[in-house]
Design a protein around this motif. Structure first.
Motif, mmCIF file in Angstrom:
data_model
loop_
_atom_site.group_PDB
_atom_site.id
_atom_site.type_symbol
_atom_site.label_atom_id
_atom_site.label_comp_id
_atom_site.label_asym_id
_atom_site.label_seq_id
_atom_site.Cartn_x
_atom_site.Cartn_y
_atom_site.Cartn_z
ATOM 1 N N UNK A 86 0.783 -1.348 -0.088
ATOM 2 C CA UNK A 86 -0.063 -0.056 -0.091
ATOM 3 C C UNK A 86 1.068 1.240 0.034
ATOM 4 N N UNK A 87 1.972 1.058 0.525
ATOM 5 C CA UNK A 87 2.858 2.427 0.814
ATOM 6 C C UNK A 87 3.748 2.724 -0.281
ATOM 7 N N UNK A 88 4.130 1.765 -1.112
ATOM 8 C CA UNK A 88 5.041 1.783 -1.997
ATOM 9 C C UNK A 88 5.084 3.157 -2.993
ATOM 10 N N UNK A 89 3.941 3.302 -3.400
ATOM 11 C CA UNK A 89 3.787 4.473 -4.205
ATOM 12 C C UNK A 89 4.027 5.875 -3.628
ATOM 13 N N UNK A 90 3.975 6.056 -2.229
ATOM 14 C CA UNK A 90 4.392 7.284 -1.496
ATOM 15 C C UNK A 90 5.742 7.322 -0.909
ATOM 16 N N UNK A 91 6.455 6.422 -0.816
ATOM 17 C CA UNK A 91 7.790 6.256 -0.113
ATOM 18 C C UNK A 91 8.866 6.477 -0.845
ATOM 19 N N UNK A 92 9.015 6.823 -2.168
ATOM 20 C CA UNK A 92 10.161 7.108 -3.058
ATOM 21 C C UNK A 92 10.950 6.050 -3.053
ATOM 22 N N UNK A 93 10.691 4.672 -3.193
ATOM 23 C CA UNK A 93 11.594 3.754 -3.453
ATOM 24 C C UNK A 93 12.218 3.171 -2.180
ATOM 25 N N UNK A 94 11.642 3.467 -0.925
ATOM 26 C CA UNK A 94 12.336 3.007 0.318
ATOM 27 C C UNK A 94 12.261 1.411 0.435
ATOM 28 N N UNK A 95 13.318 0.918 0.781
ATOM 29 C CA UNK A 95 13.309 -0.677 0.811
ATOM 30 C C UNK A 95 12.233 -1.111 1.915
ATOM 31 N N UNK A 96 12.411 -0.330 2.890
ATOM 32 C CA UNK A 96 11.299 -0.613 3.966
ATOM 33 C C UNK A 96 10.118 0.424 4.267
ATOM 34 N N UNK A 97 9.263 0.158 3.358
ATOM 35 C CA UNK A 97 8.126 1.195 3.382
ATOM 36 C C UNK A 97 7.297 1.476 4.686
ATOM 37 N N UNK A 98 7.201 0.741 5.583
ATOM 38 C CA UNK A 98 6.572 0.761 6.794
ATOM 39 C C UNK A 98 7.490 1.493 7.723
ATOM 40 N N UNK A 99 8.847 1.149 7.554
ATOM 41 C CA UNK A 99 9.754 1.982 8.461
ATOM 42 C C UNK A 99 10.259 3.315 8.184
ATOM 43 N N UNK A 100 9.726 3.624 6.757
ATOM 44 C CA UNK A 100 9.892 5.083 6.249
ATOM 45 C C UNK A 100 9.024 5.898 7.090
ATOM 46 N N UNK A 101 7.807 5.241 7.339
ATOM 47 C CA UNK A 101 6.665 6.260 8.018
ATOM 48 C C UNK A 101 7.251 6.722 9.360
ATOM 49 N N UNK A 102 8.121 6.052 9.956
ATOM 50 C CA UNK A 102 8.858 6.133 11.437
ATOM 51 C C UNK A 102 9.696 7.777 11.069
ATOM 52 N N UNK A 103 10.148 7.597 10.102
ATOM 53 C CA UNK A 103 11.132 8.910 9.610
ATOM 54 C C UNK A 103 10.249 10.288 9.194
ATOM 55 N N UNK A 104 9.173 9.869 8.764
ATOM 56 C CA UNK A 104 8.283 10.941 8.596
ATOM 57 C C UNK A 104 7.615 11.321 9.917
ATOM 58 N N UNK A 105 7.505 10.464 10.776
ATOM 59 C CA UNK A 105 6.870 11.024 12.120
ATOM 60 C C UNK A 105 7.833 11.619 13.043
ATOM 61 N N UNK A 106 9.209 11.113 12.627
ATOM 62 C CA UNK A 106 10.523 11.870 13.577
ATOM 63 C C UNK A 106 10.476 13.238 13.118
ATOM 64 N N UNK A 107 10.318 13.664 11.763
ATOM 65 C CA UNK A 107 10.703 14.720 11.120
ATOM 66 C C UNK A 107 9.370 15.603 11.447
ATOM 67 N N UNK A 108 8.041 15.204 11.597
ATOM 68 C CA UNK A 108 7.212 15.973 12.095
ATOM 69 C C UNK A 108 7.358 16.408 13.732
ATOM 70 N N UNK A 109 7.574 15.431 14.387
ATOM 71 C CA UNK A 109 7.912 15.829 15.928
ATOM 72 C C UNK A 109 8.844 16.760 16.021
ATOM 73 N N UNK A 110 10.177 16.566 15.373
ATOM 74 C CA UNK A 110 11.084 17.521 15.127
ATOM 75 C C UNK A 110 10.500 19.191 14.997
ATOM 76 N N UNK A 111 9.567 19.184 14.048
ATOM 77 C CA UNK A 111 9.073 20.621 13.509
ATOM 78 C C UNK A 111 8.307 21.123 14.550
ATOM 79 N N UNK A 112 7.539 20.221 15.409
ATOM 80 C CA UNK A 112 6.683 20.607 16.276
ATOM 81 C C UNK A 112 7.624 21.422 17.383
#
Length: 381
Positions: free
Chosen positions: A311-337
């Motif tokens: 489900x995630x593949x079209x949205x994560x830019x070719x990341x080899x671990x799509x679900x783990x890429x969500x963790x990075x997006x979350x970290x970016x958002x928390x850092x922005x907060x």
């Protein structure tokens, strides 16, 4: 793999093996090959023979060493070692264990052309890792040039070699399995420092919002994207992990032996849910798993391993671990907060300082703001 002679005024016979030159040095009417390189220690003597014959004999020894000494009947194979590895108490969790075994199978198949039941622990060492690297680099081993694919090659080797770490050697020995002393001696390929694949955050959010409330995919992606949970954590997450504190909703991460769940690091922390809509949905969940599986799904682990990734593949830019890429997006958002909160606090301190008539903000922070941990001094400012 042939005897060659270098150009020059004097003939200097040597043997080439897997891209490396081994000099044939004169010794007792014959020749000798010595190497003190770590993981490649040899001292072979070929007395009373010509350079050509010494070279041929050396090549035979290199080939024998590459194949390994023919094991005695009943000698444990790498498949036997894997069975022991699964039984040994270790820090690696089930997911890491599975990944390590998969990578070892890949290394042995690529480097030796064998399955684990046809290979032996004695073959684990610098030559095996180098052969795998060489094969993945299309036959040309290069430790000086950074390439985009080197990180993936190193990652595979790193996982595979985890099976042979020194902490496990004694456990293997108890089961009659000997591991070579240089099993984890590896020359690593140089890696490139590349930016993470760019994710299509807005498109991912729009797609997620289109999923109906209660859909297992919506809940699984939500836990990864808005709470930073790993795949295994999202699968295990239950309603009693969700806590509300001062208007914010968190996923409380800690060991829960009664539910068969242990955190990866052993640390206890709260993961802030950064999406208000999803936070409300989590609070409304009934007791039990947050992500509920449809009755037609037989394996919860298999669903989490495959479905969210696809489900995630079209949205994560070719990341080899799509679900783990969500963790990075979350970290970016928390850092922005956090950055916004710090900026807002600094602006507030400056405003308070100005209205209090202070010449700098240090006095304001030290004696007046509620976040100060030191007791206020009498008569200050």
């Amino acid at each position: 793999m042939k005897l060659t002679k270098s150009n020059g005024s004097e003939e200097k016979p040597h043997v080439m093996w897997k891209g490396r030159k081994y000099a044939l040095m004169p010794y007792l009417n014959g020749f000798r090959i010595r190497s003190r390189a770590r993981g490649d220690e040899i001292d072979w003597k070929f007395t009373h023979m010509s350079a050509d014959k010494a070279g041929r004999e050396a090549l035979k020894k290199f080939e024998e060493r590459a194949e390994g000494v023919r094991p005695k009947r009943g000698t444990p194979t790498l498949e036997d070692l894997i069975a022991a590895y699964k039984e040994i108490p270790k820090r690696a969790g089930q997911a890491a264990e599975k990944q390590n075994i998969y990578c070892l199978r890949s290394v042995v198949r690529t480097a030796l052309g064998k399955t684990l039941d046809k290979a032996f622990p004695q073959q684990i060492g610098p030559d095996l890792w180098a052969e795998f690297q060489k094969a993945r680099l299309d036959g040309r081993l290069d430790y000086s040039t950074r390439r985009p694919g080197n990180a993936a090659i190193n990652s595979t080797v790193r996982c595979a070699k985890s099976i042979f770490i020194p902490q496990l050697i004694a456990d293997y020995a108890k089961k009659g399995i000997e591991i070579p002393a240089n099993a984890t001696v590896i020359k690593w390929l140089p890696e490139m420092a590349l930016p993470k694949p760019k994710a299509l955050g807005a498109a991912l959010l729009a797609k997620w919002l289109s999923l109906p409330t209660g859909d297992p995919m919506r809940d699984a992606i939500g836990l990864g994207r808005f709470a930073g949970l790993r795949r295994e954590e999202a699968s295990a997450c239950r309603r009693d992990w969700i806590v509300e504190d001062r208007g914010a909703v968190y996923v409380e991460m800690r060991d829960r032996p009664d539910q068969g769940f242990l955190t990866k690091t052993g640390e206890m922390y709260r993961a802030l849910v950064v999406n208000d809509e999803f936070a409300t949905e989590l609070l409304a969940k009934p007791a039990g798993h947050i992500v509920t599986m449809p009755k037609r799904i037989r394996s919860r682990d298999e669903w989490f391993e495959r479905k969210p990734q696809a489900w995630l593949k079209p949205f994560v830019g070719g990341a080899k671990k799509p679900f783990h890429r969500l963790r990075s997006l979350y970290a970016d958002e928390v850092a922005e907060f956090t950055e916004e909160a710090v900026a807002a606090r600094q602006a507030g301190i400056k405003a308070a300082s100005k209205n209090l008539g202070h010449t700098n903000t240090a006095t304001t922070k030290k004696s007046y703001l509620s976040g100060d941990t030191k007791p206020q001094k009498k008569g200050a400012a």
